[in-house]
Design an enzyme around this catalytic site. Structure first.
Site, PDB file in Angstrom:
ATOM      1  N   ASP A  55       0.634  -1.332  -0.002  1.00 11.00           N
ATOM      2  CA  ASP A  55      -0.026   0.093  -0.025  1.00 11.00           C
ATOM      3  C   ASP A  55       0.882   1.125  -0.071  1.00 11.00           C
ATOM      4  OD1 ASP A  55      -2.126   1.929   0.541  1.00 11.00           O
ATOM      5  OD2 ASP A  55      -3.222   0.048   1.133  1.00 11.00           O
ATOM      6  N   THR A  94      -6.840   3.899  -2.190  1.00 15.36           N
ATOM      7  CA  THR A  94      -6.627   2.507  -1.759  1.00 15.36           C
ATOM      8  C   THR A  94      -7.692   1.730  -2.586  1.00 15.36           C
ATOM      9  OG1 THR A  94      -5.609   2.958   0.407  1.00 15.36           O
ATOM     10  CG2 THR A  94      -6.465   0.555   0.071  1.00 15.36           C
ATOM     11  N   ASN A 115     -12.094   5.761  -2.340  1.00 15.19           N
ATOM     12  CA  ASN A 115     -12.576   5.009  -1.032  1.00 15.19           C
ATOM     13  C   ASN A 115     -13.946   5.282  -0.448  1.00 15.19           C
ATOM     14  OD1 ASN A 115     -10.001   3.859  -0.913  1.00 15.19           O
ATOM     15  ND2 ASN A 115      -9.288   5.278   0.522  1.00 15.19           N
ATOM     16  N   LYS A 176      -5.948  -4.264   5.699  1.00 17.50           N
ATOM     17  CA  LYS A 176      -7.136  -3.297   5.491  1.00 17.50           C
ATOM     18  C   LYS A 176      -8.155  -4.137   4.848  1.00 17.50           C
ATOM     19  CE  LYS A 176      -4.899   0.902   4.365  1.00 17.50           C
ATOM     20  NZ  LYS A 176      -4.539   2.253   3.419  1.00 17.50           N
ATOM     21  N   ASP A 177      -9.333  -4.055   5.189  1.00 18.76           N
ATOM     22  CA  ASP A 177     -10.545  -4.728   4.599  1.00 18.76           C
ATOM     23  C   ASP A 177     -10.789  -4.315   3.159  1.00 18.76           C
ATOM     24  OD1 ASP A 177     -11.640  -2.096   4.878  1.00 18.76           O
ATOM     25  OD2 ASP A 177     -13.359  -2.834   6.137  1.00 18.76           O
ATOM     26  N   ARG A 178     -10.647  -3.420   2.855  1.00 19.98           N
ATOM     27  CA  ARG A 178     -10.832  -2.781   1.500  1.00 19.98           C
ATOM     28  C   ARG A 178     -10.029  -3.358   0.543  1.00 19.98           C
ATOM     29  NH1 ARG A 178      -9.704   1.923   4.152  1.00 19.98           N
ATOM     30  NH2 ARG A 178      -7.983   3.095   3.652  1.00 19.98           N
ATOM     31  N   HIS A 308       1.597   8.117   5.666  1.00 22.85           N
ATOM     32  CA  HIS A 308       0.621   9.075   6.012  1.00 22.85           C
ATOM     33  C   HIS A 308       1.274   9.797   7.426  1.00 22.85           C
ATOM     34  CE1 HIS A 308      -2.488   8.701   3.128  1.00 22.85           C
ATOM     35  NE2 HIS A 308      -2.759   7.413   3.362  1.00 22.85           N
ATOM     36  N   ASP A 349      -1.321  -0.156  -5.006  1.00 23.74           N
ATOM     37  CA  ASP A 349      -2.421   0.429  -5.153  1.00 23.74           C
ATOM     38  C   ASP A 349      -2.311   1.893  -5.400  1.00 23.74           C
ATOM     39  OD1 ASP A 349      -1.610   1.236  -2.552  1.00 23.74           O
ATOM     40  OD2 ASP A 349      -3.718   1.237  -1.814  1.00 23.74           O
ATOM     41  N   HIS A 350      -1.461   2.638  -5.160  1.00 20.28           N
ATOM     42  CA  HIS A 350      -1.174   4.055  -5.598  1.00 20.28           C
ATOM     43  C   HIS A 350       0.247   4.288  -4.940  1.00 20.28           C
ATOM     44  CE1 HIS A 350      -2.000   4.627  -1.387  1.00 20.28           C
ATOM     45  NE2 HIS A 350      -2.942   3.908  -1.523  1.00 20.28           N
TER      46      HIS A 350
HETATM   47 ZN    ZN Z   1      -3.665   2.784  -0.063  1.00 18.80          ZN
END
Ligand code: ZN
Length: 564
Positions: A55, A94, A115, A176-178, A308, A349-350
């Site tokens: 991520d 994400t 998101n 992360k769930d997503r 972050h 993812d990014h």
């Molecule tokens: Zn992400």
């Protein structure tokens, strides 16, 4: 509202039909079909596909640290190396990013435009909808939500494989769930993600001994003080304090007080636990040793939390890169020790962008934080006052200080048009804004083709535009703007913009015995699923996926269908 629901039902039934009646199935657990080209003749399908997303792992981070890798990444550097992969779309978050990796489709097709988006018809007071929730259900805790993959409009590679190869297993794990849900898809045998202090799964899914064992092991780590990580010698030049508002970053070592869930999550420990759970599931389910090819998706979330919280260029991210190299090396060694024939695809993812306070010291004084002038609230109040229009609730809805904006649905069509026109005018006069597009303009724009490197901003927007969910208009801030107006502990730097620091990610493939190469030309994350599909002899008809098969053998042999 009725039309919208009806449309949703039609889409759902179309998807169900696709699940039930896949065109011309090719059994992945049967002998491979007669190869169309001699170059394909000798390629047996790998028994396990290992898809890894890190991520917020930008191509810039990979370039910065690749010379220091000696373990897991070093192996991948001996595979097919695409240093300039693209999450081609504008909404570099994400959920959209993860939705491209295993589907082969852009967010315009996966439907995962962000998101979070606004659905003014959501059957509850809160109109912000999370990409990986079922907003029609209420969680036991009213502050919580019910996790779901229902918003993903297309099948993943694992979903497709299981349609034609029922003995194949499809497993996904993440911090992360997503991420786990978007990579795993609709038909997962096991799907696990981190929540607060343990790995959890979808409501109604049974528990599992591997997850219980990992949760017990993690509890011991979490409930004891965690010692600081060593600073590798090559990280020493990064070890310098930077002040961002009241937060100081740059010299962190991830020491952890006993029971500090946040410190656990924002450290390499989360990825370690995620890979340990993946390993336990491999051994428990004998993935890669069954009657058919299996798919294991892993998304490592700590990198994003660290980016972050501390930015991309401090001691923290440097330690994290070293930890990733070690953790991945151990994971691959475990797969080797089990004698599994596996293929790895690794991407992100990014990307990400460092905090302006450090950029300022490092030759980029023009980089600065956004102000609040482009927030939906400020914009809505300004536009409402100018036009003399008020609404029950916000005049303009949005998430953050850029991206999609939605006009209150209670307005008349004429009022709505006036609000969009005035908001666009207002934003275009704002010196922070790079571009504003209305939904009508994006809909009218042609679907982008060719290299994502050269796409215009409206083409990038089009690539993550799905009319039933996207905003009434969309704004991008200029490249030099970090979209967090006020830094806070845990949140000083970010991503999500249409700019290449957030779009460019590495794409790496490795399989034992495949001739290695590096290809600097741009490719896309939507190319990963068709590439893997070809390796496991899963038939994908032209046009079924947005991406294309990449030949990951650097020699004269091809890993793609002859018709490719
Ligand atoms: Zn992400």
């Amino acid at each position: 509202m009725i039309h919208r629901r009806h449309a949703a039902r039609l889409l759902a039934s179309a998807f169900a039909a696709a699940l039930l009646f896949p065109a011309a199935p090719v059994l992945a657990d049967a002998p491979a079909p007669a190869p169309a080209a001699a170059t394909q003749a000798e390629a047996a399908a790998p028994r396990l596909v290992v898809a890894i997303s890190i991520d917020q792992y930008s191509a810039d981070l990979f370039a910065e640290y690749r010379n220091h890798f000696t373990q897991g990444f070093a192996r991948l550097l001996n595979g097919a190396v695409f240093p300039s992969g693209f999450q081609s779309h504008a909404a570099t978050e994400t959920c959209p990013g993860h939705s491209t990796i295993m589907t082969g489709d852009h967010p315009s097709r996966t439907g995962i435009i962000a998101n979070n988006w606004i659905d003014q018809n959501a059957p509850r007071d809160k109109k912000s909808v999370y990409c990986a929730e079922d907003e029609t259900k209420t969680a036991a805790d009213p502050k919580d939500y019910v996790a779901s993959v229902g918003h993903l409009r297309v099948p993943t590679l694992g979903d497709r494989l299981k349609m034609v190869s029922p003995k194949s297993r499809n497993v996904a794990v993440s911090g992360k769930d997503r991420a786990a849900l978007m990579m795993g898809g609709h038909d997962t045998d096991q799907v696990w993600w981190w929540k607060d202090d343990r790995f959890v799964t979808l409501d109604g899914k049974p528990s599992d001994p591997a997850a219980e064992a990992e949760n017990a092991a993690v509890a011991k780590v979490l409930n004891a003080p965690g010692t600081a990580f060593d600073l590798p010698q090559w990280c020493q030049s990064r070890d310098r304090p930077i002040e961002a508002g009241s937060v100081t970053v740059g010299t962190g070592r991830f020491a952890m007080a006993a029971g500090d869930q946040n410190a656990f999550r924002v450290s390499p420990r989360l990825d370690q636990a995620t890979l340990e759970l993946a390993g336990r599931l491999v051994r428990e389910m004998k993935l890669g040793k069954g009657a058919a090819t299996d798919v294991l998706s892993i998304s490592l979330s700590a990198n994003d939390y660290i980016g972050h919280a501390y930015g991309t260029e401090g001691s923290e991210m440097c330690i994290q890169n070293h930890a990733l190299d070690v953790e991945l090396g151990q994971f691959f060694a475990m797969l080797d020790s089990l004698g599994i024939d596996y293929v790895v695809a690794l991407t992100a993812d990014h990307g990400g962008f460092d905090l302006p306070e450090r950029q300022d010291q490092q030759a980029m004084p023009m980089i600065h934080r956004a102000d609040y002038s482009t927030s939906a609230k400020v914009l809505g109040e300004k536009v409402g006052e100018k036009l003399g229009i008020t609404a029950d609730g916000p005049l303009i809805y949005g998430e953050g200080v850029f991206g999609d904006y939605w006009v209150n649905k209670a307005l008349s069509p004429e009022q709505k048009q006036a609000v969009i026109a005035e908001a666009k005018d207002e934003l275009e006069r704002n010196p922070e804004v790079a571009a504003v597009f209305t939904a009508a303009e994006i809909e009218a724009a042609p679907v982008p083709t060719g290299s994502p490197e050269t796409w215009s901003l409206i083409e990038r927007a089009k690539d993550s535009f799905y009319p039933p969910r996207s905003g009434d208009f969309l704004a991008f801030l200029k490249r030099d703007i970090v979209t967090i107006p006020k830094p806070a502990p845990g949140y000083v730097a970010t991503h999500g913009t249409p700019w290449d620091h957030d779009r460019r990610v590495p794409i790496l493939f490795w399989r034992k015995g495949t001739a290695s190469f590096e290809q600097p030309n741009p490719v896309e994350t939507v190319d990963i699923a068709p590439t893997l599909a070809a390796l496991i002899h899963l038939d994908v008809k032209p046009g079924e996926m947005d991406g294309r098969c990449l030949d990951i053998d650097g020699g004269p042999a091809s890993t793609c269908p002859a018709s490719n």
